[in-house]
Design a protein around this motif. Structure first.
Motif, PDB file in Angstrom:
ATOM      1  N   MET A   4      -0.694   2.642  46.783  1.00 29.52           N
ATOM      2  CA  MET A   4      -1.312   1.589  47.581  1.00 29.52           C
ATOM      3  C   MET A   4      -2.200   0.672  46.736  1.00 29.52           C
ATOM      4  N   GLY A   5      -2.794   1.218  45.660  1.00 31.56           N
ATOM      5  CA  GLY A   5      -3.644   0.411  44.791  1.00 31.56           C
ATOM      6  C   GLY A   5      -2.846  -0.583  43.981  1.00 31.56           C
ATOM      7  N   ASN A  62      -8.273   3.073  45.735  1.00 36.18           N
ATOM      8  CA  ASN A  62      -8.751   1.727  46.033  1.00 36.18           C
ATOM      9  C   ASN A  62      -8.897   0.976  44.725  1.00 36.18           C
ATOM     10  N   ASP A  83      -0.324  -6.465  51.026  1.00 34.24           N
ATOM     11  CA  ASP A  83      -1.195  -5.816  52.008  1.00 34.24           C
ATOM     12  C   ASP A  83      -0.720  -4.373  52.133  1.00 34.24           C
ATOM     13  N   ALA A  84      -1.506  -3.439  51.615  1.00 38.47           N
ATOM     14  CA  ALA A  84      -1.071  -2.044  51.541  1.00 38.47           C
ATOM     15  C   ALA A  84      -0.787  -1.445  52.920  1.00 38.47           C
ATOM     16  N   ALA A  85      -1.657  -1.699  53.885  1.00 38.25           N
ATOM     17  CA  ALA A  85      -1.448  -1.156  55.228  1.00 38.25           C
ATOM     18  C   ALA A  85      -0.183  -1.725  55.863  1.00 38.25           C
ATOM     19  N   ALA A 120      -7.435  -7.795  44.195  1.00 38.30           N
ATOM     20  CA  ALA A 120      -6.016  -7.905  44.524  1.00 38.30           C
ATOM     21  C   ALA A 120      -5.311  -8.779  43.486  1.00 38.30           C
ATOM     22  N   ILE A 160      -9.534  -2.558  49.574  1.00 43.12           N
ATOM     23  CA  ILE A 160      -8.602  -2.093  50.600  1.00 43.12           C
ATOM     24  C   ILE A 160      -9.392  -1.535  51.783  1.00 43.12           C
ATOM     25  N   ASP A 161      -9.018  -1.938  52.966  1.00 38.84           N
ATOM     26  CA  ASP A 161      -9.661  -1.481  54.197  1.00 38.84           C
ATOM     27  C   ASP A 161      -9.122  -0.088  54.524  1.00 38.84           C
ATOM     28  N   ILE A 162      -9.842   0.942  54.105  1.00 37.17           N
ATOM     29  CA  ILE A 162      -9.357   2.317  54.265  1.00 37.17           C
ATOM     30  C   ILE A 162      -9.279   2.735  55.738  1.00 37.17           C
ATOM     31  N   TYR A 207      -6.144   1.436  57.012  1.00 40.51           N
ATOM     32  CA  TYR A 207      -5.033   2.157  56.390  1.00 40.51           C
ATOM     33  C   TYR A 207      -4.805   3.500  57.087  1.00 40.51           C
ATOM     34  N   THR A 219      -1.480  -3.333  46.116  1.00 39.15           N
ATOM     35  CA  THR A 219      -2.510  -4.337  46.395  1.00 39.15           C
ATOM     36  C   THR A 219      -2.733  -5.242  45.187  1.00 39.15           C
TER      37      THR A 219
END
Length: 279
Positions: free
Chosen positions: A186-187, A214, A195-197, A218, A232-234, A237, A190
């Motif tokens: 996911m890192g 994280n 957008d990882a989510a 980006a 990143i908005d964990i 996610y 990004t």
């Protein structure tokens, strides 16, 4: 008289406050009790322990109470004997840790693909994390069918000309055997401007494993940081993990302070568990 009235008022207020506190406690306990257990599990990518021997890595995992490890070859070499593999698994068992996969492994030839599957079979896992060449994907599919071992291709961000993000992997494997999938970093996704989510939501059916991390930005220059300190908005996610019912491992790959990582890993593990308990 006034003192007595004040005393009674304070007493009633105290009882009321106590009742409200008890009610709040019971309500919270009920909410926690009713909350379903997550389908995904927290693990650690073996690369996080690059500078540590197996015993040291397992001691850290025990402190963190994390039970799943993606095995790297510096802890269990590719040419390990059956006896060495048995000893390795016994050490994991004593630490209450399960080795659930091997890799990442760079497989640049068909012979190296053969070696990776042989290694996974001898180690006793059903998942390989790896990076094959595009032209070898048909051969990789053949080996997946032959061994019934899943292979998850890892994305490495904008520097990676083969697989910079999840979409680049999916577009190449979507018509292959469903046991060929993605190890979703996911890192790095990004860092490649994704957008990882959202990518988790799009490609979740082919995501077998994931590197939880994280990053500071980006863009290519973004670097790994503690899970709660990046862009990143964990919480978002985690909500997506639940929405798609992801059932694999979320393996923390911590690449900051790699010679002294325990504090950062512990902070990240605690943050992830905290987020999971409240969102």
């Amino acid at each position: 008289m006034n003192n007595r009235r004040d005393f009674v008022k304070k007493g009633i207020a105290g009882v009321f406050a106590g009742s409200m506190f008890s009610l709040s406690e019971n309500s919270e306990a009920k909410t926690l009790k009713e909350k379903k257990e997550d389908t995904f599990k927290l693990g650690i990518a073996g690369y996080s322990f690059l500078h540590f021997k197996l015993d040291e890595a397992l001691a850290m995992m025990k402190k963190l109470n994390v039970q799943y490890l993606c095995i790297k070859d510096f802890h269990l070499p590719y040419k390990s004997t059956a006896e060495e593999i048995a000893t390795f698994h016994e050490k994991l068992k004593q630490a209450n840790v399960t080795g659930y996969a091997v890799g990442p492994i760079y497989v640049k030839t068909t012979q190296e693909i053969d070696n990776a599957f042989d290694y996974a079979k001898r180690v006793g896992v059903k998942l390989i994390i790896g990076i094959p060449n595009h032209e070898d994907l048909p051969y990789l599919e053949k080996k997946v069918k032959e061994h019934d071992i899943r292979f998850a291709i890892h994305n490495h961000g904008p520097e990676d000309k083969l697989y910079p993000n999840a979409a680049s992997i999916y577009n190449l494997i979507k018509d292959l055997d469903p046991r060929v999938g993605i190890c979703f970093d996911m890192g790095h996704d990004t860092r490649d401007g994704r957008d990882a989510a959202a990518d988790l939501g799009k490609y979740h059916k082919r995501i077998f494993d994931m590197h939880l991390k994280n990053v500071t930005a980006a863009k290519k220059e973004g670097s790994t940081c503690e899970l709660g300190r990046g862009i990143i908005d964990i919480p978002a996610y985690v909500k997506m993990l639940r929405k798609v019912k992801y059932s694999g491992s979320c393996s923390l790959e911590y690449e900051k302070d790699m010679k002294d990582p325990l504090a950062g890993i512990a902070e990240s593990v605690g943050y992830f568990r905290g987020v999971c308990s409240v969102v």
